[in-house]
Enzyme design. Structure first.
Site, PDB file in Angstrom:
ATOM      1  N   ASN A  87       0.816  -1.204   0.000  1.00 22.13           N
ATOM      2  CA  ASN A  87       0.000   0.000   0.000  1.00 22.13           C
ATOM      3  C   ASN A  87       0.859   1.267   0.000  1.00 22.13           C
ATOM      4  O   ASN A  87       2.082   1.204  -0.027  1.00 22.13           O
ATOM      5  CB  ASN A  87      -0.960  -0.036   1.198  1.00 22.13           C
ATOM      6  CG  ASN A  87      -2.287   0.605   0.903  1.00 22.13           C
ATOM      7  OD1 ASN A  87      -2.370   1.625   0.230  1.00 22.13           O
ATOM      8  ND2 ASN A  87      -3.359  -0.007   1.402  1.00 22.13           N
ATOM      9  N   HIS A 117      23.005   1.019  12.878  1.00 19.29           N
ATOM     10  CA  HIS A 117      24.348   1.510  13.195  1.00 19.29           C
ATOM     11  C   HIS A 117      24.798   0.896  14.513  1.00 19.29           C
ATOM     12  O   HIS A 117      23.974   0.599  15.377  1.00 19.29           O
ATOM     13  CB  HIS A 117      24.355   3.038  13.314  1.00 19.29           C
ATOM     14  CG  HIS A 117      23.988   3.727  12.044  1.00 19.29           C
ATOM     15  ND1 HIS A 117      24.892   3.952  11.050  1.00 19.29           N
ATOM     16  CD2 HIS A 117      22.812   4.232  11.607  1.00 19.29           C
ATOM     17  CE1 HIS A 117      24.297   4.571  10.051  1.00 19.29           C
ATOM     18  NE2 HIS A 117      23.022   4.750  10.367  1.00 19.29           N
ATOM     19  N   THR A 165      10.675  -6.486  16.892  1.00 21.00           N
ATOM     20  CA  THR A 165      12.083  -6.589  17.291  1.00 21.00           C
ATOM     21  C   THR A 165      12.555  -8.036  17.402  1.00 21.00           C
ATOM     22  O   THR A 165      13.737  -8.278  17.622  1.00 21.00           O
ATOM     23  CB  THR A 165      12.313  -5.895  18.645  1.00 21.00           C
ATOM     24  OG1 THR A 165      11.516  -6.549  19.638  1.00 21.00           O
ATOM     25  CG2 THR A 165      11.948  -4.412  18.582  1.00 21.00           C
ATOM     26  N   LYS A 166      11.616  -8.991  17.290  1.00 20.89           N
ATOM     27  CA  LYS A 166      11.939 -10.424  17.364  1.00 20.89           C
ATOM     28  C   LYS A 166      11.170 -11.146  16.277  1.00 20.89           C
ATOM     29  O   LYS A 166      10.100 -10.701  15.851  1.00 20.89           O
ATOM     30  CB  LYS A 166      11.558 -10.999  18.734  1.00 20.89           C
ATOM     31  CG  LYS A 166      12.386 -10.446  19.867  1.00 20.89           C
ATOM     32  CD  LYS A 166      12.004 -11.076  21.179  1.00 20.89           C
ATOM     33  CE  LYS A 166      12.889 -10.468  22.279  1.00 20.89           C
ATOM     34  NZ  LYS A 166      12.501 -10.912  23.598  1.00 20.89           N
ATOM     35  N   LYS A 183      -1.978 -13.959  19.719  1.00 22.02           N
ATOM     36  CA  LYS A 183      -2.921 -15.010  19.343  1.00 22.02           C
ATOM     37  C   LYS A 183      -2.269 -15.921  18.313  1.00 22.02           C
ATOM     38  O   LYS A 183      -1.504 -15.474  17.472  1.00 22.02           O
ATOM     39  CB  LYS A 183      -4.185 -14.374  18.762  1.00 22.02           C
ATOM     40  CG  LYS A 183      -5.280 -15.338  18.438  1.00 22.02           C
ATOM     41  CD  LYS A 183      -6.511 -14.584  17.957  1.00 22.02           C
ATOM     42  CE  LYS A 183      -7.643 -15.553  17.720  1.00 22.02           C
ATOM     43  NZ  LYS A 183      -8.872 -14.873  17.319  1.00 22.02           N
TER      44      LYS A 183
END
Length: 185
Positions: A87, A117, A165-166, A183
């Site tokens: 999109n 960085h 982040t994981k 879920k």
């Protein structure tokens, strides 16, 4: 693009911006900036797809739809599967590599950031690239951000506004900042 340079960029090790090989990257970034003006001035989806194919160096399948504006800093390390929908106003920082599988939905204003960085201030003038992989049938909600080195599993959903982040397991919905599983599908 030189395969050895790509492997160095995606290794997860700092790649100094004053490295002599970085000139090749700067040349390609400049090319991408020039072509991005034409890309985002496209007047139909076929024209847009053709112009983005030129930037990434690989033909994008006709089953894929991408809306302008679209932003990338490099472009050569993006791979897009079949029947993908991207999109408006997405930003792909791809120097660490971005791979998008088939039947993926990406909402507006999504950020895929495959580069970072170093924390050490003496090394900060370097890039660390780690690939992002979005597997088949995933759905990335509006304004989500996916950080370097992340894999989003098959059939997974990343909720709108999530900061990933994981890794996201297959068949899992994640939400929040940082994104957490909410879920199973």
């Amino acid at each position: 693009m030189n395969l050895e340079l790509f492997e160095r960029m995606c290794s997860g090790n700092p790649f100094r911006l004053d490295d002599p090989a970085f000139q090749e990257i700067n040349d390609l970034k400049d090319r991408t900036l020039r072509l991005s003006i034409e890309l985002n001035a496209s007047t139909n989806t076929d024209q847009f797809r053709n112009r983005l194919s030129d930037i990434i160096g690989t033909e994008i399948d006709k089953s894929t739809t991408i809306f302008a504006p679209f932003f990338t800093n490099f472009g050569r390390y993006i791979t897009i599967g079949k029947n993908v929908f991207i999109n408006h106003a997405c930003s792909f920082l791809d120097m660490g590599g971005i791979t998008i599988g088939d039947n993926v939905l990406i909402g507006p204003k999504v950020n895929l950031v495959s580069e970072n960085h170093p924390i050490d201030p003496t090394q900060r003038n370097s890039l660390i690239g780690k690939p992002i992989v979005i597997k088949n049938n995933a759905w990335i909600g509006a304004a989500a951000t996916i950080l370097p080195g992340i894999t989003v599993g098959e059939n997974a959903i990343v909720a709108a506004g999530a900061i990933v982040t994981k890794d996201v397991p297959d068949n899992t919905i994640v939400a929040g900042n940082p994104a957490k599983p909410i879920k199973k599908i």
